[in-house]
Design a protein around this motif. Structure first.
Motif, PDB file in Angstrom:
ATOM      1  N   GLU A 220       3.925 -11.331   1.936  1.00 27.23           N
ATOM      2  CA  GLU A 220       2.816 -11.771   1.078  1.00 27.23           C
ATOM      3  C   GLU A 220       2.539 -10.753  -0.028  1.00 27.23           C
ATOM      4  OE1 GLU A 220      -0.379 -12.143   3.944  1.00 27.23           O
ATOM      5  OE2 GLU A 220      -0.960 -10.051   3.698  1.00 27.23           O
TER       6      GLU A 220
ATOM      7  N   THR B  67       5.290  -5.294   3.152  1.00 25.08           N
ATOM      8  CA  THR B  67       4.476  -4.167   3.622  1.00 25.08           C
ATOM      9  C   THR B  67       4.090  -4.293   5.100  1.00 25.08           C
ATOM     10  OG1 THR B  67       3.570  -3.645   1.440  1.00 25.08           O
ATOM     11  CG2 THR B  67       2.236  -3.008   3.344  1.00 25.08           C
ATOM     12  N   ASP B  68       3.589  -5.454   5.488  1.00 27.14           N
ATOM     13  CA  ASP B  68       3.108  -5.609   6.871  1.00 27.14           C
ATOM     14  C   ASP B  68       4.274  -5.621   7.869  1.00 27.14           C
ATOM     15  OD1 ASP B  68       0.778  -5.843   5.489  1.00 27.14           O
ATOM     16  OD2 ASP B  68       0.398  -7.929   6.022  1.00 27.14           O
TER      17      ASP B  68
ATOM     18  N   HIS C 129      -6.685  -4.495   2.040  1.00 28.58           N
ATOM     19  CA  HIS C 129      -5.383  -5.113   1.804  1.00 28.58           C
ATOM     20  C   HIS C 129      -4.685  -4.419   0.642  1.00 28.58           C
ATOM     21  CE1 HIS C 129      -2.292  -8.105   1.771  1.00 28.58           C
ATOM     22  NE2 HIS C 129      -2.543  -8.413   0.510  1.00 28.58           N
TER      23      HIS C 129
ATOM     24  N   GLU D 284      -2.559   1.197   3.809  1.00 28.51           N
ATOM     25  CA  GLU D 284      -1.254   0.508   3.771  1.00 28.51           C
ATOM     26  C   GLU D 284      -0.268   1.252   2.882  1.00 28.51           C
ATOM     27  OE1 GLU D 284      -1.242  -3.920   5.063  1.00 28.51           O
ATOM     28  OE2 GLU D 284      -2.104  -3.844   3.062  1.00 28.51           O
TER      29      GLU D 284
ATOM     30  N   HIS E 170       1.191  -8.050  -2.271  1.00 21.61           N
ATOM     31  CA  HIS E 170       0.452  -6.805  -2.008  1.00 21.61           C
ATOM     32  C   HIS E 170       0.219  -6.047  -3.309  1.00 21.61           C
ATOM     33  CE1 HIS E 170       1.054  -7.281   2.347  1.00 21.61           C
ATOM     34  NE2 HIS E 170       0.242  -6.263   2.530  1.00 21.61           N
TER      35      HIS E 170
HETATM   36 ZN   LIG Z   1      -0.756  -5.827   4.295  1.00 24.31          ZN
END
Ligand SMILES: [Zn+2]
Length: 258
Positions: free
Chosen positions: A36, A46-47, A164, A169, A38
């Motif tokens: 998604e 990233t996640d 987010h 992150e 970022h």
């Molecule tokens: Zn994230």
């Protein structure tokens, strides 16, 4: 600059069949991330990178666990307003987790730790875990909410946000995959207010107009390393305790029995 270690290799996708001869692996970690938007400074994965990095660190420290290939698309319906975000429906993710778990059971692996680094995943992961526990007697644990846990563990020494594509992150990505980040594009955005009395399930474009939030200008690889180290120190002893107690809930968990 601190770097994510690469040895020993614990990721199934990078190991040869010799591991099948090893009796030392009795559990698996399943990282679940997202693909998604970022912002301009962090990658779409990233996640996923974060979930895999956390799972790898846990598995390396334990020495008896394998990290499964990450599920790289998660439940990201709330981020679909931003370009190129991909999303699974919650029931699709639940079925994928169940199928992977069935494969593990087929090979005699009945302990699974799901490591989610994205807020859309824990609900379907928990639904899958409850079904696997009830219908297959599988031992499934879930690690979620790494930002909040890291903030609690390190807040006295570090400023860690729960936003987010913000400070926390970017810090983990600067540690785990710095080549994917563009720190020159990092900006300070308003912090999302997350402590709401009830949670409205909806897309995030109303609260996060740009698609990202938090102060990414404060990120550092050192903070990323500290986050991963703190999570390992917090979680791994507990998994060892689960191992010692046969992965059964008991009064020891509530500290009634020490
Ligand atoms: Zn994230």
């Amino acid at each position: 600059m601190p770097e994510r270690p690469s040895e020993p290799e614990v990721r199934l996708g990078y190991l040869t069949g010799e591991i099948m001869d090893s009796e030392s692996y009795d559990k698996a970690f399943l990282p679940i991330g997202a693909t998604e938007y970022h912002g301009p400074h962090l990658p779409y994965g990233t996640d996923t990178i974060t979930a895999e990095t956390i799972a790898e660190a846990f598995a390396r420290e334990l020495g008896n666990a394998i990290v499964l290939p990450p599920i790289a698309v998660g439940v990201s319906h709330h981020h679909l307003p931003w370009k190129w975000t991909l999303s699974l429906r919650p029931d699709t993710l639940m079925l994928v987790i169940k199928d992977i778990a069935e494969s593990l059971l087929h090979h005699g692996i009945s302990k699974l730790v799901i490591v989610s680094a994205h807020d859309g995943n824990p609900a379907p992961a928990e639904a899958a875990a409850r079904i696997l526990s009830q219908e297959r007697d599988m031992k499934v644990a879930i690690f979620r909410g790494w930002q909040g846990t890291a903030a609690r563990l390190l807040a006295s020494d570090w400023e860690i946000d729960g936003d987010h594509a913000g400070q926390s992150e970017l810090s983990v990505i600067l540690y785990a995959a710095p080549e994917t980040a563009n720190t020159e594009a990092a900006t300070a955005q308003p912090i999302q207010f997350t402590d709401l009395p009830i949670e409205l399930i909806d897309t995030f474009d109303g609260t996060v107009p740009l698609g990202y939030s938090g102060d990414a200008t404060r990120a550092s690889a050192e903070e990323g390393e500290a986050v991963i180290g703190a999570l390992v120190a917090h979680v791994v002893p507990y998994i060892r305790e689960l191992d010692a107690r046969g992965w059964k809930r008991g009064t020891w968990m509530s500290r009634i029995e020490s």
